[in-house]
Design an enzyme around this catalytic site. Structure first.
Site, PDB file in Angstrom:
ATOM      1  N   HIS A  97     -42.536 -10.833 -14.220  1.00 44.81           N
ATOM      2  CA  HIS A  97     -42.675 -10.971 -15.671  1.00 44.81           C
ATOM      3  C   HIS A  97     -44.154 -10.933 -16.045  1.00 44.81           C
ATOM      4  O   HIS A  97     -44.969 -11.620 -15.413  1.00 44.81           O
ATOM      5  CB  HIS A  97     -42.147 -12.335 -16.132  1.00 44.81           C
ATOM      6  CG  HIS A  97     -40.698 -12.581 -15.893  1.00 44.81           C
ATOM      7  ND1 HIS A  97     -39.769 -12.548 -16.909  1.00 44.81           N
ATOM      8  CD2 HIS A  97     -40.007 -12.886 -14.773  1.00 44.81           C
ATOM      9  CE1 HIS A  97     -38.567 -12.844 -16.408  1.00 44.81           C
ATOM     10  NE2 HIS A  97     -38.683 -13.051 -15.119  1.00 44.81           N
TER      11      HIS A  97
ATOM     12  N   HIS B 193     -38.427  -8.663  -9.533  1.00 42.07           N
ATOM     13  CA  HIS B 193     -39.198  -8.283 -10.724  1.00 42.07           C
ATOM     14  C   HIS B 193     -40.301  -9.289 -10.994  1.00 42.07           C
ATOM     15  O   HIS B 193     -40.203 -10.453 -10.616  1.00 42.07           O
ATOM     16  CB  HIS B 193     -38.297  -8.148 -11.962  1.00 42.07           C
ATOM     17  CG  HIS B 193     -37.460  -9.355 -12.234  1.00 42.07           C
ATOM     18  ND1 HIS B 193     -36.288  -9.618 -11.546  1.00 42.07           N
ATOM     19  CD2 HIS B 193     -37.602 -10.367 -13.121  1.00 42.07           C
ATOM     20  CE1 HIS B 193     -35.749 -10.730 -11.997  1.00 42.07           C
ATOM     21  NE2 HIS B 193     -36.539 -11.223 -12.947  1.00 42.07           N
TER      22      HIS B 193
HETATM   23  P1  DGP Z   1     -35.158 -13.837 -14.085  1.00 41.99           P
HETATM   24  O1  DGP Z   1     -34.169 -13.185 -13.160  1.00 41.99           O
HETATM   25  O2  DGP Z   1     -34.835 -15.277 -14.316  1.00 41.99           O
HETATM   26  O3  DGP Z   1     -36.591 -13.687 -13.653  1.00 41.99           O
HETATM   27  O4  DGP Z   1     -35.022 -13.199 -15.524  1.00 41.99           O
HETATM   28  C1  DGP Z   1     -34.469 -11.973 -15.823  1.00 41.99           C
HETATM   29  C2  DGP Z   1     -35.086 -11.534 -17.126  1.00 41.99           C
HETATM   30  O5  DGP Z   1     -34.458 -10.311 -17.487  1.00 41.99           O
HETATM   31  C3  DGP Z   1     -34.888 -12.484 -18.300  1.00 41.99           C
HETATM   32  O6  DGP Z   1     -36.162 -12.801 -18.841  1.00 41.99           O
HETATM   33  C4  DGP Z   1     -34.040 -11.745 -19.292  1.00 41.99           C
HETATM   34  C5  DGP Z   1     -34.178 -10.309 -18.872  1.00 41.99           C
HETATM   35  N1  DGP Z   1     -32.984  -9.506 -19.035  1.00 41.99           N
HETATM   36  C6  DGP Z   1     -31.704  -9.881 -18.768  1.00 41.99           C
HETATM   37  N2  DGP Z   1     -30.860  -8.853 -19.000  1.00 41.99           N
HETATM   38  C7  DGP Z   1     -31.625  -7.802 -19.410  1.00 41.99           C
HETATM   39  C8  DGP Z   1     -31.332  -6.461 -19.793  1.00 41.99           C
HETATM   40  O7  DGP Z   1     -30.190  -6.008 -19.797  1.00 41.99           O
HETATM   41  N3  DGP Z   1     -32.389  -5.679 -20.147  1.00 41.99           N
HETATM   42  C9  DGP Z   1     -33.676  -6.143 -20.151  1.00 41.99           C
HETATM   43  N4  DGP Z   1     -34.625  -5.287 -20.543  1.00 41.99           N
HETATM   44  N5  DGP Z   1     -33.994  -7.402 -19.809  1.00 41.99           N
HETATM   45  C10 DGP Z   1     -32.976  -8.217 -19.424  1.00 41.99           C
END
Ligand code: DGP
Length: 143
Positions: A104, A102
């Site tokens: 951001h 993903h």
């Molecule tokens: P990262 O893997 O460190 O790039 O971050 C994952 C991102 O996803 C973090 O900013 C928080 C977000 N996140 C975690 N759980 C969920 C979820 O269930 N739904 C959404 N919309 N975002 C989530």
């Protein structure tokens, strides 16, 4: 590590978990980050099941970048951001916590610090209102 079909974003893509979506097409989905580092923080994922950059199909990667550009433009306008930061983490040591590739999209402002990565959960009503602003910008003719 190999791709785990039960990661949170895979469940969102299959509709097993809800997300506040701002854009979708055949290859990608964009939705609000539930732990935003700045208001309007959005995530873009490919439907392609890649854990990180290293197993990402490049056709899927190109589709992700196209969606990132589209949504980042809308976020920048909707949130009147001075700039847009893109983050993309590969592996726990790099800060990755969800193991589906993903990107951001994070609005930035001069001299305004970010909230912590994977910090506080945002209220669902706030995310809905913010997503509506992004969707309205995406729907604007010429946007
Ligand atoms: P990262 O893997 O460190 O790039 O971050 C994952 C991102 O996803 C973090 O900013 C928080 C977000 N996140 C975690 N759980 C969920 C979820 O269930 N739904 C959404 N919309 N975002 C989530």
């Amino acid at each position: 590590m190999s791709y785990d079909n039960n990661n949170i974003f895979a469940k969102i893509l299959r509709g097993e978990l809800s997300a506040v979506t701002v854009y979708e097409d055949d290859a990608t989905l964009a939705f609000m980050d539930v732990m935003p580092q700045s208001p309007g923080h959005t995530l873009v994922v490919p439907r392609y099941p890649a854990e990180n950059l290293f197993d990402l199909d490049l056709t899927a990667g190109a589709a992700v970048l196209r969606t990132v550009q589209l949504v980042a433009r809308a976020v920048k306008t909707a949130f009147n951001a001075d700039g847009i930061m893109l983050n993309q983490f590969n592996g726990p040591a790099a800060g990755q916590t969800v193991f589906h590739f993903h990107i951001h999209i994070v609005p930035r402002y001069e001299n305004v610090p970010l909230r912590r990565h994977t910090g506080d959960m945002e209220d669902s009503a706030v995310l809905q209102e913010q997503a509506q602003r992004i969707r309205a910008e995406l729907a604007r003719p010429g946007a």
